[in-house]
Design a protein around this motif. Structure first.
Motif, PDB file in Angstrom:
ATOM      1  N   ALA A  33      -1.071  19.218  15.219  1.00  0.00           N
ATOM      2  CA  ALA A  33      -0.494  18.151  16.178  1.00  0.00           C
ATOM      3  C   ALA A  33      -1.381  16.839  16.094  1.00  0.00           C
ATOM      4  O   ALA A  33      -0.734  15.812  16.016  1.00  0.00           O
ATOM      5  CB  ALA A  33      -0.048  18.620  17.578  1.00  0.00           C
ATOM      6  N   VAL A  34      -2.396  17.141  16.257  1.00  0.00           N
ATOM      7  CA  VAL A  34      -3.492  16.009  16.166  1.00  0.00           C
ATOM      8  C   VAL A  34      -3.455  15.318  14.729  1.00  0.00           C
ATOM      9  O   VAL A  34      -3.619  14.099  14.459  1.00  0.00           O
ATOM     10  CB  VAL A  34      -4.762  16.555  16.317  1.00  0.00           C
ATOM     11  N   GLY A  35      -3.378  16.463  13.462  1.00  0.00           N
ATOM     12  CA  GLY A  35      -3.168  15.653  12.265  1.00  0.00           C
ATOM     13  C   GLY A  35      -1.923  14.967  12.051  1.00  0.00           C
ATOM     14  O   GLY A  35      -1.859  14.053  11.593  1.00  0.00           O
ATOM     15  N   SER A  36      -0.761  15.205  12.782  1.00  0.00           N
ATOM     16  CA  SER A  36       0.490  14.493  12.776  1.00  0.00           C
ATOM     17  C   SER A  36       0.262  13.005  13.194  1.00  0.00           C
ATOM     18  O   SER A  36       0.765  12.134  12.624  1.00  0.00           O
ATOM     19  CB  SER A  36       1.602  15.381  13.254  1.00  0.00           C
ATOM     20  N   VAL A  37      -0.393  13.142  14.234  1.00  0.00           N
ATOM     21  CA  VAL A  37      -0.425  11.641  14.790  1.00  0.00           C
ATOM     22  C   VAL A  37      -1.250  10.840  14.135  1.00  0.00           C
ATOM     23  O   VAL A  37      -1.078   9.701  13.868  1.00  0.00           O
ATOM     24  CB  VAL A  37      -1.134  12.052  16.388  1.00  0.00           C
ATOM     25  N   LEU A  38      -2.390  11.535  13.570  1.00  0.00           N
ATOM     26  CA  LEU A  38      -3.434  10.715  12.652  1.00  0.00           C
ATOM     27  C   LEU A  38      -2.827  10.228  11.377  1.00  0.00           C
ATOM     28  O   LEU A  38      -2.859   9.148  11.013  1.00  0.00           O
ATOM     29  CB  LEU A  38      -4.473  11.490  12.371  1.00  0.00           C
ATOM     30  N   GLY A  39      -1.847  10.908  10.901  1.00  0.00           N
ATOM     31  CA  GLY A  39      -0.890  10.559   9.919  1.00  0.00           C
ATOM     32  C   GLY A  39      -0.120   9.543   9.951  1.00  0.00           C
ATOM     33  O   GLY A  39      -0.020   8.427   9.408  1.00  0.00           O
ATOM     34  N   LEU A  40       0.498   9.458  11.112  1.00  0.00           N
ATOM     35  CA  LEU A  40       1.505   8.417  11.278  1.00  0.00           C
ATOM     36  C   LEU A  40       1.040   7.180  11.586  1.00  0.00           C
ATOM     37  O   LEU A  40       1.060   6.123  11.329  1.00  0.00           O
ATOM     38  CB  LEU A  40       2.481   9.057  12.544  1.00  0.00           C
ATOM     39  N   GLY A  41      -0.345   7.389  12.159  1.00  0.00           N
ATOM     40  CA  GLY A  41      -1.062   6.278  12.783  1.00  0.00           C
ATOM     41  C   GLY A  41      -1.719   5.548  11.481  1.00  0.00           C
ATOM     42  O   GLY A  41      -1.656   4.223  11.441  1.00  0.00           O
ATOM     43  N   ILE A  42      -2.141   6.265  10.684  1.00  0.00           N
ATOM     44  CA  ILE A  42      -2.702   5.881   9.407  1.00  0.00           C
ATOM     45  C   ILE A  42      -1.587   5.089   8.574  1.00  0.00           C
ATOM     46  O   ILE A  42      -1.703   3.793   8.132  1.00  0.00           O
ATOM     47  CB  ILE A  42      -3.245   6.716   8.433  1.00  0.00           C
ATOM     48  N   PHE A  43      -0.488   5.594   8.598  1.00  0.00           N
ATOM     49  CA  PHE A  43       0.588   4.695   7.969  1.00  0.00           C
ATOM     50  C   PHE A  43       1.291   3.410   8.466  1.00  0.00           C
ATOM     51  O   PHE A  43       1.365   2.549   7.970  1.00  0.00           O
ATOM     52  CB  PHE A  43       2.017   5.594   7.886  1.00  0.00           C
ATOM     53  N   LEU A  44       1.114   3.515   9.947  1.00  0.00           N
ATOM     54  CA  LEU A  44       1.401   2.477  10.506  1.00  0.00           C
ATOM     55  C   LEU A  44       0.546   1.345  10.582  1.00  0.00           C
ATOM     56  O   LEU A  44       0.817  -0.056  10.377  1.00  0.00           O
ATOM     57  CB  LEU A  44       1.859   2.756  12.219  1.00  0.00           C
ATOM     58  N   CYS A  45      -0.866   1.784  10.666  1.00  0.00           N
ATOM     59  CA  CYS A  45      -1.662   0.526  10.428  1.00  0.00           C
ATOM     60  C   CYS A  45      -1.767   0.090   8.857  1.00  0.00           C
ATOM     61  O   CYS A  45      -2.240  -1.285   8.850  1.00  0.00           O
ATOM     62  CB  CYS A  45      -2.925   1.252  10.715  1.00  0.00           C
ATOM     63  N   SER A  73       0.861  -1.218   0.101  1.00  0.00           N
ATOM     64  CA  SER A  73      -0.027   0.100  -0.055  1.00  0.00           C
ATOM     65  C   SER A  73       0.918   1.243   0.017  1.00  0.00           C
ATOM     66  O   SER A  73       0.354   2.499   0.047  1.00  0.00           O
ATOM     67  CB  SER A  73      -0.903  -0.062   1.144  1.00  0.00           C
ATOM     68  N   LEU A  74       2.063   1.294  -0.040  1.00  0.00           N
ATOM     69  CA  LEU A  74       3.079   2.371   0.158  1.00  0.00           C
ATOM     70  C   LEU A  74       2.704   3.215  -1.080  1.00  0.00           C
ATOM     71  O   LEU A  74       2.630   4.440  -0.638  1.00  0.00           O
ATOM     72  CB  LEU A  74       4.570   2.001  -0.083  1.00  0.00           C
ATOM     73  N   ALA A  75       2.662   2.882  -2.233  1.00  0.00           N
ATOM     74  CA  ALA A  75       2.451   3.711  -3.458  1.00  0.00           C
ATOM     75  C   ALA A  75       1.160   4.556  -3.302  1.00  0.00           C
ATOM     76  O   ALA A  75       0.756   5.716  -3.679  1.00  0.00           O
ATOM     77  CB  ALA A  75       2.765   3.063  -4.795  1.00  0.00           C
ATOM     78  N   PHE A  76       0.244   3.526  -2.990  1.00  0.00           N
ATOM     79  CA  PHE A  76      -1.221   4.075  -2.887  1.00  0.00           C
ATOM     80  C   PHE A  76      -1.402   5.429  -1.830  1.00  0.00           C
ATOM     81  O   PHE A  76      -1.857   6.268  -2.110  1.00  0.00           O
ATOM     82  CB  PHE A  76      -2.353   2.851  -2.384  1.00  0.00           C
ATOM     83  N   MET A  77      -0.594   5.097  -0.696  1.00  0.00           N
ATOM     84  CA  MET A  77      -0.602   5.967   0.370  1.00  0.00           C
ATOM     85  C   MET A  77       0.142   7.285  -0.119  1.00  0.00           C
ATOM     86  O   MET A  77      -0.043   8.617   0.158  1.00  0.00           O
ATOM     87  CB  MET A  77      -0.105   5.819   1.555  1.00  0.00           C
TER      88      MET A  77
END
Length: 462
Positions: free
Chosen positions: A55-67, A21-25
């Motif tokens: 700050a909240v958006g940064s946490v959401l972005g990293l969380g989506i990536f890790l998931c 999913s790397l290219a899709f993200m």
């Protein structure tokens, strides 16, 4: 959020994250940055509300990536391509912090941490490697057979795999070989002994200095086929005319017979391979269509315990990685697809239609794979573990096995079949069977037979 997602896509693979999913993200993050640019400017103008939102958006972005991305493996190092382009490896060992790749013309040891070359060994004169031991002895001693092209594989040399130094060299009365081809299981390590096979039988020598210890001859009218070694047993196989092949278990210390087994191979053999010495399991592939095509297990007295068909109603079993013709790959030390863990045979199982390639102007490939476990006590199937593709590498790691496919490396519990870890292989894909080894916690080495085209000869992943 989209900025964080984009940075994670850029820098995640270097830290073990990535996947399908790397290219899709990455595409989502690029498109998302366009409308979010205005929001970023607004955050700068109104810092009291904008900076907490960022700050909240940064946490959401990293969380989506890790998931979505999950854990992954990247190539830490790659050995340079093989030269000349016609050469192929015949086998490999892993000893301590070294992975040793054996070619007909040279043996090269690489440090698993960096990929730097620790030592080279070249066969003497015009010799090329014609066989090698499946296992290595205490202190990291391996056995290499060598001879001139087209000559019998009559010389065996012990190598200290820590530094590549030669030990002793001995000769055997071996059958002729074809060109520079190599054969498997003509020499074996059994405890502190080396066992050498010739046309007249088997001879054990001390692994440290080559001093002869004992000899064992086959039955009258029988021809030696192969030898395998374990810590407590030597197993020999011989073909007796057109009749059954004979399997014998010998004591490593003195060569005395422990058991004698007549294998059900009337009409001749296509393939025979000792899958495990302790417990004893052997793959028998008869010439006759209705002959024996199974992995047979035996107890210490020579009584058959189980017969596991390699082609059944449910699955075809890849006892050799790459299928029945896998003897053509890593010819001196073929890759076993069937491994034994705690009296279980764990092996890739295939069904028709597991791999499908669509035609048309844009062909695509879909695949599935699995591991299947059978009891060597009664032959019953214990579990099935689904995988994303066909198995290209298999490794026993304590009470688990690692199964490598083109895109993933999966750890499966040997007792239950439960998948406890799945890692994406982010860089080089293994298209053909490879020799897989673990060199630390989630650090692996991959040895390819053909290191001239799609894959490097050896690479380290973490």
């Amino acid at each position: 959020m989209f900025a964080s997602l984009g940075l994670a896509v850029l820098f995640g693979p270097a830290n073990g994250f990535g996947g399908d999913s790397l290219a899709f993200m990455g595409a989502i993050s690029i498109l998302g940055l366009l409308p979010c640019g205005a929001g970023f400017v607004w955050a700068l103008i109104h810092p009291r509300r904008g900076l907490p939102s960022a700050a909240v958006g940064s946490v959401l972005g990293l969380g989506i990536f890790l998931c979505f991305a999950g854990d992954g493996l990247n190539d830490d190092w790659k050995a340079p391509p093989d030269q000349p382009s016609t050469v192929r490896a015949v086998g490999s060992w892993t000893s301590g912090s070294l992975v040793v790749r054996v070619r007909p013309d040279q043996v090269v040891a690489y440090r698993t941490g960096s990929g730097s070359v620790a030592w080279h060994w070249t066969p003497p004169g015009q010799d090329s490697v014609c066989t090698m031991s499946r296992g290595i002895g205490a202190g990291g001693i391996g056995l290499v057979g060598h001879s001139p092209r087209g000559k019998p594989c009559a010389a065996v040399t012990s190598l200290d795999l820590a530094d590549g130094r030669e030990g002793w060299t001995d000769t055997v009365d071996a059958p002729a070989r074809d060109g520079d081809g190599a054969d498997s299981d003509l020499v074996a390590v059994a405890g502190t002994q080396a066992v050498l096979q010739g046309t007249d039988g088997w001879r054990a020598v001390r692994l440290t200095d080559g001093r002869e210890l004992w000899r064992s001859a086959p039955d009258t009218g029988c021809t030696p086929l192969e030898v395998a070694g374990g810590d407590q047993d030597v197993v020999t196989a011989a073909q007796c005319g057109d009749g059954a092949a004979v399997l014998r278990s010998l004591a490593p210390g003195n060569g005395k017979d422990r058991t004698r087994i007549d294998l059900p191979t009337e009409g001749g053999l296509k393939n025979l391979m000792v899958v495990s010495v302790e417990p004893l399991a052997v793959w028998v592939d008869a010439q006759a269509e209705h002959g024996t095509h199974a992995v047979l297990s035996y107890d210490r007295s020579g009584r058959q315990r189980a017969a596991i068909p390699v082609s059944g109603d449910e699955y075809d079993l890849d006892v050799m990685l790459g299928g029945v013709h896998a003897f053509d790959e890593f010819s001196a030390r073929p890759l076993l697809g069937g491994v034994v863990v705690d009296d279980l045979l764990i092996v890739p199982g295939e069904k028709p239609g597991d791999v499908s390639i669509s035609g048309g102007p844009h062909p695509s490939r879909t695949a599935t794979g699995r591991l299947v476990a059978y009891s060597l006590a009664d032959g019953a199937k214990r579990w099935t573990a689904g995988l994303d593709d066909q198995v290209t590498g298999l490794l026993v790691d304590g009470g688990s096995v690692w199964a490598m496919t083109r895109d993933k490396l999966t750890r499966v519990d040997a007792a239950t079949g439960r998948q406890s870890r799945e890692l994406d292989v982010n860089d080089t894909a293994s298209l053909y069977p490879v020799d897989l080894a673990v060199s630390g916690r989630e650090h692996f080495t991959v040895v390819a037979e053909d290191g001239t085209r799609d894959e490097p000869p050896v690479r380290g992943m973490s």
